[in-house]
Design an enzyme around this catalytic site. Structure first.
Site, PDB file in Angstrom:
ATOM      1  N   GLU A 101       0.452   1.153  -2.842  1.00 14.07           N
ATOM      2  CA  GLU A 101      -0.608   2.146  -2.671  1.00 14.07           C
ATOM      3  C   GLU A 101      -0.943   2.322  -1.195  1.00 14.07           C
ATOM      4  O   GLU A 101      -0.833   1.389  -0.396  1.00 14.07           O
ATOM      5  CB  GLU A 101      -1.864   1.705  -3.431  1.00 14.07           C
ATOM      6  CG  GLU A 101      -1.670   1.796  -4.927  1.00 14.07           C
ATOM      7  CD  GLU A 101      -2.886   1.330  -5.724  1.00 14.07           C
ATOM      8  OE1 GLU A 101      -3.091   1.866  -6.812  1.00 14.07           O
ATOM      9  OE2 GLU A 101      -3.607   0.426  -5.272  1.00 14.07           O
TER      10      GLU A 101
ATOM     11  N   CYS B 149     -11.852  -1.461   0.335  1.00 18.93           N
ATOM     12  CA  CYS B 149     -11.336  -2.738   0.808  1.00 18.93           C
ATOM     13  C   CYS B 149     -11.162  -3.760  -0.325  1.00 18.93           C
ATOM     14  O   CYS B 149     -12.082  -4.002  -1.090  1.00 18.93           O
ATOM     15  CB  CYS B 149     -12.326  -3.273   1.838  1.00 18.93           C
ATOM     16  SG  CYS B 149     -11.802  -4.781   2.568  1.00 18.93           S
TER      17      CYS B 149
END
Ligand code: SF4
Length: 384
Positions: free
Chosen positions: A105, A369
């Site tokens: 990703e 994150c």
């Protein structure tokens, strides 16, 4: 004799986008062509994002054929784009051409006039950080330099965004795939290609002994001047080595005093400020002693401290958020506006620490994150 399958032969081919201009020149000459063709090919790949032999329209078709017989050109296949409804953030899912079952990703965050691509350096990761969704995948593959760069070029093509910054903060630990990362930096910053300024790139690591100092040495070499100003971020998350070990298992062998010494060396060699990434784990790393230690660390070297709200890994709160008493399924707003986070930032600012609150771009599509794990998107629009 061992028989190679067609697929194995294909995998063994050199990846065209991983070659630096000098190497490409040698290859073109070997194929019986003029040197200047190498510049045309390099710039088509790295500046215009060409990723097929047909796309190399400036070169003669005979050379195109030779090249497509000898080199791997298309390295990633786009599978899906997820678009955040909360932020100007998109997440891209790719498969590797050489290992079609392996997925990675990449995230594009657009804010304040910047388009930042967050690239993956490995498929999965074996460091095992407690708070990280990628860790749950285990390690699958190291990405090649071409695969790292191709993420930037494909995101640019798929989104139409003019990429201004690149951060090595996606899946994987960059310093565990060191050579590919270094070469990808040289490719992205090469003046004949994308020509991204080194100071607009950040490499983020949990910290490995001898890797930070090696990185400082390597980017300071005269022949690597395009990457001399590349920034370094340390995923710190706690200034107490014991607590840090419980969050980042590799820190038992890579202890903070040793890492700090290498950061000092990095600053001495490059003159570039260090960034500390500090995910807020309520009750774990926001106590008065944590604040004191962070304040003294901030005086050791010129630095930025980025405080990041903890993003629960889809469906799991891992116990790390328990002290907040937010109930079993807290919404994003509650997670981001909790008083302990605000208190932490206020206390650090009271101590004159320069601290930034990093927002949670893409938290709704698991693109924030620590959330990259190839699945679990909510509220997404699929464009592929
Ligand atoms: Fe690996 Fe980084 Fe996740 Fe740690 S935080 S498991 S180093 S990807």
């Amino acid at each position: 004799m061992h028989q190679h399958t067609d697929t194995q032969k294909k995998h063994a081919r050199t990846q065209l986008s991983g070659l630096l201009p000098g190497e490409l020149e040698e290859a073109v000459v070997r194929l019986g062509e003029k040197r200047y063709r190498a510049v045309q090919i390099f710039s088509a790949i790295h500046s215009k994002g060409v990723d097929s032999a047909e796309g190399l329209s400036q070169i003669p078709s005979a050379l195109r054929q030779l090249i497509s017989g000898e080199f791997e050109i298309s390295l990633l296949r786009p599978v899906r784009t997820s678009v955040s409804e909360l932020h100007d953030t998109q997440k891209f899912l790719f498969t590797l051409t050489r290992l079609p079952e392996v997925k990675i990703e990449t995230v594009l965050i657009s804010e304040k006039g910047r388009n930042t691509v967050c690239v993956s350096t490995q498929a999965g990761c074996n460091v095992g950080c407690e708070f990280c969704a990628t860790a749950k995948l285990g390690f699958r593959a190291n990405l090649t330099p071409g695969e790292i760069c191709s993420q930037v070029y494909l995101v640019k093509k798929l989104s139409g965004a003019d990429v201004t910054n690149v951060v090595y903060m996606g899946m994987g630990e960059p310093f565990l795939n060191y050579d590919s990362v270094l070469r990808s930096l040289l490719l992205l910053t090469n003046e004949k290609g994308l020509s991204l300024p080194g100071r607009r790139i950040t490499v983020s690591t949990v910290g490995f002994r001898q890797k930070i100092s090696k990185f400082a040495d390597d980017i300071s070499l005269p022949e690597n001047s395009s990457i001399r100003k590349v920034k370094l971020a340390l995923s710190l998350h706690s200034t107490d080595n014991g607590i840090r070990e419980s969050l980042i298992p590799s820190s038992s062998k890579n202890r903070l005093p040793d890492i700090y010494k290498e950061l000092v060396y990095f600053y001495r060699m490059t003159g570039t400020k260090i960034t500390y990434e500090y995910i807020h784990f309520p009750g774990i790393n926001d106590n008065p002693d944590d604040i004191k230690r962070l304040a003294s660390l901030s005086r050791m070297l010129p630095c930025n401290i980025n405080v990041i709200p903890f993003h629960p890994i889809s469906g799991e709160l891992n116990g790390l958020l328990a002290p907040l008493n937010l109930g079993p399924d807290p919404d994003t707003k509650k997670l981001l506006s909790n008083h302990r986070l605000n208190d932490l930032i206020a206390s650090l600012r009271d101590q004159k620490v320069v601290v930034n609150l990093r927002n949670s771009s893409g938290v709704d599509i698991n693109a924030a994150c620590g959330q990259l794990a190839l699945a679990g998107e909510k509220h997404l629009s699929e464009t592929h």
